[in-house]
Write an enzyme that holds these catalytic residues in place. Structure first.
Site, PDB file in Angstrom:
ATOM      1  N   HIS A 175      13.469   4.886  11.637  1.00 59.55           N
ATOM      2  CA  HIS A 175      12.885   4.813  13.079  1.00 59.55           C
ATOM      3  C   HIS A 175      14.039   3.571  13.600  1.00 59.55           C
ATOM      4  CE1 HIS A 175       9.094   6.428  14.000  1.00 59.55           C
ATOM      5  NE2 HIS A 175       8.695   6.044  13.044  1.00 59.55           N
ATOM      6  N   ASP A 177       1.369  10.413  12.343  1.00 60.26           N
ATOM      7  CA  ASP A 177       2.294  10.487  13.486  1.00 60.26           C
ATOM      8  C   ASP A 177       2.173  11.650  14.349  1.00 60.26           C
ATOM      9  OD1 ASP A 177       3.301   8.171  12.917  1.00 60.26           O
ATOM     10  OD2 ASP A 177       5.369   8.600  12.391  1.00 60.26           O
ATOM     11  N   GLN A 215       9.755   5.958   7.343  1.00 62.07           N
ATOM     12  CA  GLN A 215       9.635   4.790   8.272  1.00 62.07           C
ATOM     13  C   GLN A 215      11.054   4.033   8.521  1.00 62.07           C
ATOM     14  OE1 GLN A 215       6.615   4.758   9.296  1.00 62.07           O
ATOM     15  NE2 GLN A 215       7.107   3.249  10.909  1.00 62.07           N
ATOM     16  N   HIS A 258     -28.487 -23.327  38.402  1.00 62.85           N
ATOM     17  CA  HIS A 258     -28.677 -22.465  37.377  1.00 62.85           C
ATOM     18  C   HIS A 258     -30.341 -22.682  37.105  1.00 62.85           C
ATOM     19  CE1 HIS A 258     -24.693 -21.513  36.848  1.00 62.85           C
ATOM     20  NE2 HIS A 258     -24.749 -20.768  36.043  1.00 62.85           N
ATOM     21  N   GLU A 296       1.508  -1.982   9.543  1.00 63.06           N
ATOM     22  CA  GLU A 296       1.102  -1.101  10.566  1.00 63.06           C
ATOM     23  C   GLU A 296       0.662   0.333   9.765  1.00 63.06           C
ATOM     24  OE1 GLU A 296       3.272   1.667  14.087  1.00 63.06           O
ATOM     25  OE2 GLU A 296       4.511   0.444  12.382  1.00 63.06           O
ATOM     26  N   HIS A 297       1.459   0.638   8.810  1.00 62.60           N
ATOM     27  CA  HIS A 297       0.780   1.889   7.753  1.00 62.60           C
ATOM     28  C   HIS A 297       0.944   1.566   6.446  1.00 62.60           C
ATOM     29  CE1 HIS A 297       3.500   3.559  11.183  1.00 62.60           C
ATOM     30  NE2 HIS A 297       2.614   4.437  11.365  1.00 62.60           N
TER      31      HIS A 297
END
Length: 881
Positions: free
Chosen positions: A702, A802, A699, A861, A768-769
């Protein structure tokens, strides 16, 4: 060659009558005419602006040597003086290059001039000339060789041609600021035109080579300038250059790496401009490095590191302590100064000086002072003519004498207790050592307060206002100019030459030429992703009778038109195309549009074209960034408008998605907000250190802003050190090691005693992960409340998610896992509900409906029910009669 001097007429009482000080600073040189009455204001002006402007002063109206002395001490660079003043000023200044002799009617012969300035560096000042031809003839005779500078001012506003004529004769034109304009006033001289008056180019296109440097003189890169770009740069106070292919280049307009213009000047023979700028954002280079010649080194690198630490210091880091503990910083400066004084060898002195620079610069950065500020003050001090004796203060002199005699000098401040000494990876030399250990910070979660933990786990702030100011004009351009804007922006940002911004299906086979291995990998991943997402389909509508005669249902329909953004540029990301395209196809979206930046030759990577073919995309938009988002949101002549935009991207893509989703005229939604990529690994004693390290690094590679967290459950120091050793060993072997180093720099290891504490921390962070390398990992999943995707057990690295396992890798970041799901089949469909009532049903539910409508005072209504029931009653009456 110097650029023209701009005379600021009476800047003390009527600053609006001339150019502003900020504009004057951009052109580097300013001339003030000072009288006894305006001396106090002049001293104030010079003191305030001498670090941003080169200020010359006409002192011919001043008779007092003390007054002239004070101007020099304030920072005046050069004095324009009379013949009578010259003999007094030369010994006072001790540097006659700071003098220029005013020519007057009593001393105009060539012999007199030569006699006055022979063997000196004194310049010549022709004041308020009326006969420009005569001055030009004299300058021609004087020559353009290596001699002191010549300055020429004009009795009346000259024509631009006369300014150019004087400048080309190696003289410096002096121009009244009242004659000049930045924005194009009628009958005035344009500042840019004057700046470029003496600048020459040997290029066929007339562009001028331009060196861009920071305030310390470090070269950032080489560009080109034109009259138009210089004019725009001065007007906006920013770095604007002339691209050889794309026209005006507003530096940082899309990347956020903008430049604040400090000044413009030229080299000695006037064929190269120099732009001095304050660089913002990631750096000058398009590769996101500080310069086009690589990263900063030495003191500049240290300063950038300290500024980054001040902005977002890693919790527990030594530098963070220094910023928060003024006493510790003071003690360290005094300590390192003493150690520098005691050092003996060349190597020892260099080592101790480096430490002292580190702490001194930390003190500066803490106060918002940078190296350029320090150097400007050094330059300002060099201009002073008054010098104090320079003896040390008694307490320091006494301490020095005792130290010299071998006695211990009294400490100015106690050294910090060793109990909280920095770890080896956090020593002051760290920022200067590229080989320092790549190591995460350790925090004991059990002994840390909840507030401190919140700070540790806080993501860096995102500067949305700045990004939006860049993105909005791009979106407006695409919305207004359509295809032509996309083609222009592709050239500007991606250096891609396009004839059309769209590649339409069916895609030619030669654009999908792949190796058998790559095609097989894509096919396998496609099949698994398809299987997993197809299993999410709702096979039958939901139908239920809520009461007799009232039947409610919910059924699924695909979103008709979807736009899928696939980041590109130098990266090849077929995995993202798969993760977005496969569920869109499974959902039955009738129009699938991909967007990805084109390569310089106008093509797209064959892997992405192949995926687009497999998922049935109707076209590929050859655009990146906010322009791709705008094209899909509003549509162009060639790009179909879509109903929903999905996909990851940088901060400009994210800002573009947020913008169009809030614009009701676009009528488009997005998948989710986005931030930097994240991983959180929970590991206990059963975890393999090499596996844990590999998951953290997968990770971290990235980007430098990636968020990497390890929660260690019950691990002792030996266990943590085993993981740390693996992190360093594996990281230095990676091709993206510098990116990894930047991410690990702000990463953290949290120590907990129990798995329950670890899961609670993870739920708070909402990663996220989430990777579970613990015993009974499947059981631990039951406690997970907030996460984008979970990877269970030692054999499940995050990378399988991924690419090829089948789950989706487009996931919520920045803590949005508390509210958002990752991309799934539901992302591409919408649920429609229906109601179907019989007469019995309306009678059963009608009373409640009418009563609530009455409460809300919505009479129409209520009547919609009442009318039906009244009609039904009449029908029954008629039938019975």
């Amino acid at each position: 060659m110097s650029l023209p001097l701009i005379a600021a007429i009476d800047p003390f009482t009527s600053p609006s009558s001339g150019l502003s000080p900020s504009t004057l600073s951009h052109i580097s040189q300013t001339l003030l005419t000072v009288t006894p009455d305006t001396l106090p204001q002049a001293l104030e002006y010079i003191s305030a602006h001498t670090t941003t402007q080169t200020i010359s002063v006409n002192v011919t109206s001043l008779l007092s040597t003390d007054a002239i002395h004070s101007l020099l001490d304030a920072g005046a660079t050069r004095l324009f003086a009379t013949y009578e003043q010259l003999s007094t000023l030369q010994p006072l200044i001790n540097d006659d290059s700071r003098l220029a002799l005013l020519l007057d009617t009593a001393h105009t012969s060539k012999d007199t001039i030569v006699s006055a300035i022979s063997d000196t560096s004194v310049g010549i000042y022709a004041h308020k000339v009326t006969d420009i031809d005569a001055v030009a003839a004299w300058l021609t005779e004087y020559g353009t060789g290596n001699h002191p500078p010549v300055y020429v001012s004009f009795a009346a506003q000259p024509a631009l041609a006369d300014v150019v004529r004087i400048a080309k004769l190696a003289a410096v034109p002096i121009l009244d600021s009242a004659w000049m304009t930045v924005d194009g006033g009628e009958g005035l001289l344009g500042v840019a035109e004057v700046v470029m008056a003496g600048v020459v180019s040997d290029r066929e296109d007339g562009l001028v080579t331009t060196l861009v440097v920071d305030e310390r003189g470090v070269a950032l890169g080489l560009v080109y300038s034109s009259l138009e770009s210089v004019r725009e740069s001065i007007r906006t106070g920013s770095g604007v250059y002339q691209s050889r292919k794309r026209g005006l280049w507003y530096k940082g307009a899309t990347s956020g790496a903008t430049q604040e213009l400090v000044r413009i000047d030229a080299d000695c023979d006037a064929d190269c401009l120099r732009f001095v700028v304050r660089q913002k954002g990631s750096g000058f280079c398009h590769l996101e490095t500080a310069t086009c010649f690589g990263a900063y080194t030495g003191l500049s690198h240290l300063q950038k590191t300290l500024q980054a630490r001040k902005e977002s210091a890693p919790a527990g880091s030594y530098t963070a302590r220094l910023f928060s503990d003024a006493q510790l910083l003071r003690a360290k400066i005094l300590e390192e100064a003493e150690e520098l004084c005691d050092a003996k060898t060349k190597d020892e002195i260099a080592f101790e000086a480096a430490d002292l620079f580190y702490f001194a610069l930390t003190r500066c950065v803490a106060a918002g002072v940078d190296l350029a500020d320090v150097e400007k003050n050094l330059d300002k001090k060099a201009l002073k003519v008054s010098r104090r004796k320079g003896d040390a203060k008694p307490k320091f002199l006494a301490a020095g004498e005792k130290a010299e005699n071998g006695k211990s000098a009294p400490a100015e401040a106690p050294k910090p207790a060793p109990a909280e000494a920095p770890k080896p990876a956090e020593t002051p030399a760290e920022p200067l050592d590229p080989n320092r250990p790549i190591k995460m910070k350790r925090i004991d979660a059990q002994s840390t307060t909840p507030e401190e933990l919140e700070t540790v786990l806080r993501r860096p702030a995102q500067k949305t206002n700045t990004i939006m100011s860049i993105v909005t004009p791009i979106i407006d351009s695409v919305r207004t100019n359509g295809d032509s804007a996309l083609i222009s922006l592709a050239q500007k940002f991606d250096r891609a030459t396009l004839t059309s911004p769209v590649l339409r299906a069916p895609f030619p086979d030669h654009l999908m030429a792949l190796s058998p291995e790559t095609k097989a990998a894509i096919d396998l991943s496609f099949a698994n992703i398809h299987t997993f997402h197809a299993a999410q389909a709702e096979s039958e509508p939901l139908t239920i009778s809520t009461m007799p005669g009232v039947r409610c249902s919910r059924f699924v329909r695909p979103i008709e038109r979807v736009g899928l953004y696939v980041p590109g540029g130098t990266a090849v990301l077929p995995s993202t195309a798969l993760m977005l395209g496969v569920p869109a196809m499974v959902a039955g979206c009738s129009r699938i549009v991909l967007a990805t930046p084109a390569r310089p030759d106008g093509t797209v990577t064959p892997e992405i074209v192949y995926v687009a073919h497999k998922v049935g995309a109707e076209c590929i938009v050859l655009a990146g960034g906010a322009q791709a988002v705008a094209a899909m949101a509003y549509g162009t002549e060639s790009v179909p408008k879509v109903d929903k935009i999905l996909g990851p991207g940088n901060q400009f893509v994210t800002a573009g998605k947020m913008y169009v989703s809030n614009d009701t005229s676009a009528g488009v939604s997005i998948d989710m907000p986005a931030g930097p990529s994240e991983v959180l690994v929970i590991a206990d004693r059963s975890a393999n250190p090499a596996f844990v390290a590999s998951d953290l690094l997968s990770q971290a590679e990235h980007g430098v802003d990636s968020q990497v967290v390890l929660i260690a459950v019950g691990l002792d120091d030996a266990g943590l050190e085993a993981i740390e050793e693996e992190v360093h060993k594996q990281a230095v072997a990676l091709p993206r090691v510098e990116i990894v180093r930047g991410a690990i720099e702000h990463s953290v290891t949290l120590r907990t005693a129990t798995i329950e504490e670890a899961v609670a921390l993870s739920n708070t962070y909402a990663p996220e992960h989430l990777i579970l390398q613990v015993e009974n990992a499947a059981k631990v999943v039951e406690g997970v409340v907030n996460a984008g995707s979970v990877f269970v057990g030692m054999w499940t690295p995050e990378s399988v998610g991924d690419y090829s396992a089948g789950v989706n890798h487009s996931l919520p970041t920045y803590g949005y896992a508390r509210q958002y799901s990752g991309v799934n089949l539901s992302t591409f469909v919408k649920h429609i509900t229906s109601s179907e009532l019989t007469e019995e049903g309306l009678r059963n539910v009608g009373g409640a409906v009418m009563q609530l409508a009455k409460v809300e005072e919505l009479e129409a209504h209520r009547r919609a029910v009442e009318i039906r029931l009244e009609w039904a009653d009449k029908q029954k009456e008629n039938a019975s009669s």
